[in-house]
Design an enzyme around this catalytic site. Structure first.
Site, short mmCIF file in Angstrom:
data_model
loop_
_atom_site.label_atom_id
_atom_site.label_comp_id
_atom_site.label_asym_id
_atom_site.label_seq_id
_atom_site.Cartn_x
_atom_site.Cartn_y
_atom_site.Cartn_z
N THR A 179 -48.48 57.37 106.16
CA THR A 179 -48.44 56.35 105.32
C THR A 179 -47.06 56.15 104.39
O THR A 179 -45.84 57.15 105.11
CB THR A 179 -49.31 57.87 104.64
OG1 THR A 179 -50.16 57.67 104.92
CG2 THR A 179 -49.18 56.92 102.73
N ARG A 207 -64.38 56.26 104.03
CA ARG A 207 -63.57 57.36 103.82
C ARG A 207 -62.75 57.17 103.00
O ARG A 207 -62.09 56.09 102.89
CB ARG A 207 -63.28 58.67 104.95
CG ARG A 207 -61.85 59.85 104.52
CD ARG A 207 -60.60 59.33 104.61
NE ARG A 207 -59.58 60.43 103.99
CZ ARG A 207 -58.69 60.37 103.43
NH1 ARG A 207 -58.18 59.29 104.31
NH2 ARG A 207 -57.74 61.30 103.41
N VAL A 208 -62.44 56.96 101.73
CA VAL A 208 -61.63 57.23 100.97
C VAL A 208 -60.24 58.38 100.13
O VAL A 208 -60.98 59.53 100.37
CB VAL A 208 -61.88 56.20 99.57
CG1 VAL A 208 -60.59 55.82 98.85
CG2 VAL A 208 -62.15 55.30 100.13
N GLY A 209 -58.87 58.09 100.81
CA GLY A 209 -57.94 58.98 99.92
C GLY A 209 -57.35 59.53 99.09
O GLY A 209 -58.24 58.43 98.05
N ASP A 210 -56.10 60.07 98.61
CA ASP A 210 -55.79 60.29 97.19
C ASP A 210 -54.93 59.38 97.27
O ASP A 210 -54.50 58.01 96.33
CB ASP A 210 -54.96 60.68 97.50
CG ASP A 210 -53.64 61.16 98.64
OD1 ASP A 210 -53.47 61.20 99.10
OD2 ASP A 210 -53.19 60.95 98.04
N THR A 230 -47.79 61.22 99.70
CA THR A 230 -47.72 61.45 101.56
C THR A 230 -48.96 62.62 101.79
O THR A 230 -48.28 64.17 101.17
CB THR A 230 -47.53 61.32 102.04
OG1 THR A 230 -47.96 60.97 103.47
CG2 THR A 230 -46.24 61.98 102.28
N GLY A 231 -49.47 62.95 102.91
CA GLY A 231 -50.16 64.03 103.41
C GLY A 231 -51.76 64.04 103.10
O GLY A 231 -52.21 63.22 102.91
N GLY A 233 -55.22 63.34 101.80
CA GLY A 233 -55.55 63.06 100.82
C GLY A 233 -57.00 63.71 100.45
O GLY A 233 -57.01 64.75 98.94
N1 ASP Z 1 -52.66 60.69 101.69
C1 ASP Z 1 -53.30 59.70 103.10
C2 ASP Z 1 -54.41 60.14 103.09
O1 ASP Z 1 -55.09 61.11 102.69
C3 ASP Z 1 -52.39 59.81 104.35
C4 ASP Z 1 -51.21 60.78 104.25
O2 ASP Z 1 -50.31 60.30 103.45
O3 ASP Z 1 -50.42 60.86 105.34
O4 ASP Z 1 -55.48 58.53 103.06
#
Ligand code: ASP
Length: 312
Positions: A179, A207-210, A230-231, A233
C-alpha cells in the site's frame, strides 16, 4: 507555535521484505514531486494527491495499476484523502479500473458533500470525471481466471478463502508490493493525509480495509497532526488507529510517542501489524512500524530526500 518549513512524508507499505531499488527511487522521486509543489506554495492536499498519483501509476506498489486482485479475480481499490484546516475528506472503496483512486477520493471531497463512495457507482463517478482507466486487469487477474475463480462470489470462493486464510484470518503474506500513502505540511501550516491500496492477500470479493475509512487509515487535523497508515486493515479498523494517534498528538504527545503508544496497543490487544506516518503541524514527524520493514521516506527540501525500509 513557530511555523515550520513544508515537509512531505510518503510510504510504500509495511511488510516483511525490504524494498527494491526501483521502489526506493520511485519513493525519492515522489518526495521531490510533492515537495516541489509545497515549496511553490501549493496546499498540503495537492502535494499528498500528487505524491500518491506517482506511486499509483508506477506499478511498483499495491495501489493503482499495481493493485492486488480479490479472490474473484477483480481488482477493487480503496483510497482516501483528508485536509486538516476544515477537516474535509473524501474516499472511495472497491473502485475498479481506475489508475488513480486517490484522485477519485479527492473528487468525492471537492465535488460532492459526501465522504465515501463505493463499488460500481464510485467507478462510474470516476468515469464521469474522465479519470484515466486501467487498460488491463493485469497478470494476477488472468492467473486467477485460469484457475477458475473468476465467477462471482461462490461457495468455492469462500472455501478457498478459508483454506488460504487458515485460522488466523486475513493475512498480508505475499510481500513485495504494498500500500502507499503520504502526509504533508504546507507553508500555511495546514496538514493533509492520504492513502491508496489494492487491499491484502486473499480477500473475499467486496472486502474493504482501513484505507478508505477516515479515522482508521488516514486522519488530518491542523490542531493535532496528520496520519497515514499501512498494515492489516482488519486490525487497524478495530482500533481506529489514525484517529487515536491524532488524539494523542492533540493531548501533547510527540509524533514518535503517539505512534508508539497506539501501535503497542494494536499489537498487544489484537495482534495487529502496521506502520504509520505521523506528522505534527510544527513539522515534527515519526515513521513507526511493528512489521520488520516499512518502505518510506521524508523530505523538507534540505539535503536529499531520505528513503529507507526500516525505521527505529
Ligand atoms: N491497509 C491495507 C488494507 O488492509 C493494506 C496495507 O496497508 O498493506 O487494505
Amino acid at each position: 507555535m513557530t511555523r515550520s518549513r513544508p515537509i512531505i512524508l510518503v510510504h510504500g507499505g509495511a511488510g516483511l521484505r525490504g524494498m527494491n531499488e526501483a521502489q526506493a527511487s520511485c519513493l525519492a522521486e515522489t518526495l521531490r514531486a510533492g515537495y516541489a509543489l509545497l515549496n511553490a506554495g501549493a496546499p498540503a492536499l495537492d502535494a499528498v494527491e500528487a505524491a500518491i498519483r506517482v506511486l499509483e501509476a508506477s506499478g511498483l506498489f499495491n495501489a493503482g495499476v499495481g493493485s492486488r486482485v480479490q479472490l474473484d479475480g477483480v481488482r477493487r481499490m480503496d483510497a482516501s484523502i483528508m485536509e486538516g484546516r476544515h477537516l474535509r475528506a473524501g474516499a472511495v472503496a472497491a473502485i475498479e479500473r481506475i489508475v488513480h483512486p486517490i484522485t477519485a477520493a479527492r473528487l468525492v471531497m471537492d465535488e460532492t458533500s459526501h465522504v465515501l463512495l463505493v463499488g460500481r457507482p464510485a467507478t462510474r463517478f470516476a468515469y464521469h470525471f474522465k479519470l484515466e482507466r486501467q487498460l488491463t486487469a493485469g497478470p494476477a487477474a488472468r492467473r486467477v481466471r485460469r484457475h477458475g475463480l473468476a465467477a462471482a462470489f461462490t461457495a468455492k470462493t469462500l472455501r478457498l478463502y478459508k483454506a488460504m486464510a487458515g485460522t488466523d484470518g486475513p493475512t498480508r503474506r505475499r510481500p513485495g508490493r504494498e500500500t502507499v500513502g503520504a502526509v504533508a505540511l504546507d507553508w500555511k501550516g495546514t496538514v493533509a493525509a492520504g492513502a491508496s491500496t489494492g487491499g491484502i492477500d486473499c480477500m473475499l470479493p467486496g472486502r474493504v480495509g482501513d484505507t478508505p475509512l477516515i479515522g482508521c487509515g488516514v486522519y488530518a487535523d491542523d490542531r493535532a497532526g496528520a496520519v497515514s497508515m499501512t498494515g492489516l486493515g482488519e486490525a487497524i479498523i478495530r482500533i481506529a488507529v489514525a484517529k487515536e494517534i491524532t488524539d494523542r498528538l492533540a493531548e501533547g504527545l510527540a509524533p514518535g510517542a503517539a505512534a508508539r503508544v497506539v501501535l503497542t496497543k494494536l499489537v498487544s490487544r489484537i495482534r495487529g501489524a502496521a506502520g504509520a506516518l505521523v506528522l505534527s503541524p510544527d513539522g515534527r514527524f515519526a515513521i513507526k512500524h511493528t512489521t520488520p520493514r516499512m518502505a518510506a521516506g521524508y523530505w523538507n527540501g534540505t539535503g536529499k530526500p531520505v528513503v529507507r525500509d526500516q525505521f527505529a
